[in-house]
Design an enzyme around this catalytic site. Sequence first.
Site, PDB file in Angstrom:
ATOM      1  N   ASP A  21     -28.620 -18.584 -49.305  1.00 27.33           N
ATOM      2  CA  ASP A  21     -27.021 -18.618 -48.958  1.00 27.33           C
ATOM      3  C   ASP A  21     -26.885 -19.854 -48.065  1.00 27.33           C
ATOM      4  OD1 ASP A  21     -28.309 -17.611 -46.679  1.00 27.33           O
ATOM      5  OD2 ASP A  21     -27.358 -15.735 -46.838  1.00 27.33           O
ATOM      6  N   ASN A  55     -25.179  -4.322 -41.503  1.00 32.05           N
ATOM      7  CA  ASN A  55     -24.432  -3.576 -42.467  1.00 32.05           C
ATOM      8  C   ASN A  55     -24.945  -3.214 -43.498  1.00 32.05           C
ATOM      9  OD1 ASN A  55     -24.052  -6.043 -43.367  1.00 32.05           O
ATOM     10  ND2 ASN A  55     -22.047  -6.023 -43.091  1.00 32.05           N
ATOM     11  N   HIS A  80     -26.221  -5.720 -45.465  1.00 28.88           N
ATOM     12  CA  HIS A  80     -26.249  -7.096 -46.365  1.00 28.88           C
ATOM     13  C   HIS A  80     -27.261  -7.582 -46.678  1.00 28.88           C
ATOM     14  CE1 HIS A  80     -24.942  -9.897 -43.000  1.00 28.88           C
ATOM     15  NE2 HIS A  80     -26.134 -10.128 -43.411  1.00 28.88           N
ATOM     16  N   GLU A  93     -21.812  -8.618 -48.860  1.00 28.86           N
ATOM     17  CA  GLU A  93     -21.456  -7.621 -47.665  1.00 28.86           C
ATOM     18  C   GLU A  93     -21.040  -6.262 -48.628  1.00 28.86           C
ATOM     19  OE1 GLU A  93     -21.549  -8.428 -44.892  1.00 28.86           O
ATOM     20  OE2 GLU A  93     -20.318  -9.950 -44.049  1.00 28.86           O
TER      21      GLU A  93
HETATM   22  C1  GLP Z   1     -27.765 -13.311 -42.114  1.00 29.72           C
HETATM   23  C2  GLP Z   1     -28.150 -13.935 -43.493  1.00 29.72           C
HETATM   24  C3  GLP Z   1     -29.143 -13.064 -44.230  1.00 29.72           C
HETATM   25  C4  GLP Z   1     -30.055 -12.501 -43.169  1.00 29.72           C
HETATM   26  C5  GLP Z   1     -29.505 -11.296 -42.363  1.00 29.72           C
HETATM   27  C6  GLP Z   1     -30.119 -10.992 -41.041  1.00 29.72           C
HETATM   28  O1  GLP Z   1     -26.354 -13.207 -41.781  1.00 29.72           O
HETATM   29  N1  GLP Z   1     -27.145 -14.430 -44.374  1.00 29.72           N
HETATM   30  O2  GLP Z   1     -29.863 -13.788 -45.191  1.00 29.72           O
HETATM   31  O3  GLP Z   1     -31.153 -11.882 -43.798  1.00 29.72           O
HETATM   32  O4  GLP Z   1     -28.052 -12.140 -41.916  1.00 29.72           O
HETATM   33  O5  GLP Z   1     -30.170 -12.065 -40.162  1.00 29.72           O
HETATM   34  P1  GLP Z   1     -31.267 -11.936 -39.021  1.00 29.72           P
HETATM   35  O6  GLP Z   1     -32.608 -12.120 -39.830  1.00 29.72           O
HETATM   36  O7  GLP Z   1     -30.975 -13.082 -38.324  1.00 29.72           O
HETATM   37  O8  GLP Z   1     -31.351 -10.455 -38.437  1.00 29.72           O
END
Ligand code: GLP
Length: 243
Positions: free
Chosen positions: A67, A136, A138, A143
């Site tokens: 992303d 959540n 995702h 989402e």
């Molecule tokens: C972000 C990214 C995801 C990631 C997730 C968890 O928003 N878009 O690809 O896996 O949220 O993030 P983190 O590893 O910082 O907890």
Amino acid sequence: MKLITVKNYDEMSQKASSFILDLIQSKENPVLGLATGSTPEGLYRYLIEAYKEGKASFQHVTTFNLDEYVGIERADANSYYSFMQENFFKHVDISPSQTFLPNGKAADLQAECEDYEQLISNASQIDIQVLGLGLNGHIGFNEPGTPFSIRTHVVDLEESTREANSRFFESIDEVPTQAITMGIGTIMESKMILLLVSGEQKAEALVRLFTNEVSEEFPASILQNHPNVVIIADEAASKHLSK
Ligand code: GLP
């Protein structure tokens, strides 16, 4: 889904790196799906270390990131493009022409999504897709409520996601409201999925991953239907899982 429980973040990162290193040492032109966020940083450190010690080369590796934020320049320190340069690409011998991320500044975002899908299918199949887990549920930026069949698309970020990611920005107002993300349909076509989960704040989400029915309300639940998922979770994240 196969669960590997490890002691802490460092062990999770090292274990994850061993799957990637095995792949790139055994396959001629491996294709990796990569993630950003705090979770995979340690994994990238281990991959860089393996490269510096002469144990791995990324010369024939192609990568696709999950992303990118919409509306911020690639050169902006908060773009996922910059994250990947800083945390991984610039430290190894990967060819810049083989590292792909969606362009969140594209004039035509819809066309950008379609082009990204085309690039992925040109590369045949993602061998290992690395995923983190949103609080959540995702995955990528898919989402809750996102259709499971969806391909790369533009999303409106939930307030809770912007809040969670605001730690990287000066203030929440600077966190983009949209992103381009690989779709769940795209992610599910990967040969193998490596889901990394670390820290107590992810413990609830990890329980839901195992106990939730497969439902678009908890996007990661779709992974229950994938034939080759390895979850590496540390003790803090897995503390509510029954042994
Ligand atoms: C972000 C990214 C995801 C990631 C997730 C968890 O928003 N878009 O690809 O896996 O949220 O993030 P983190 O590893 O910082 O907890």
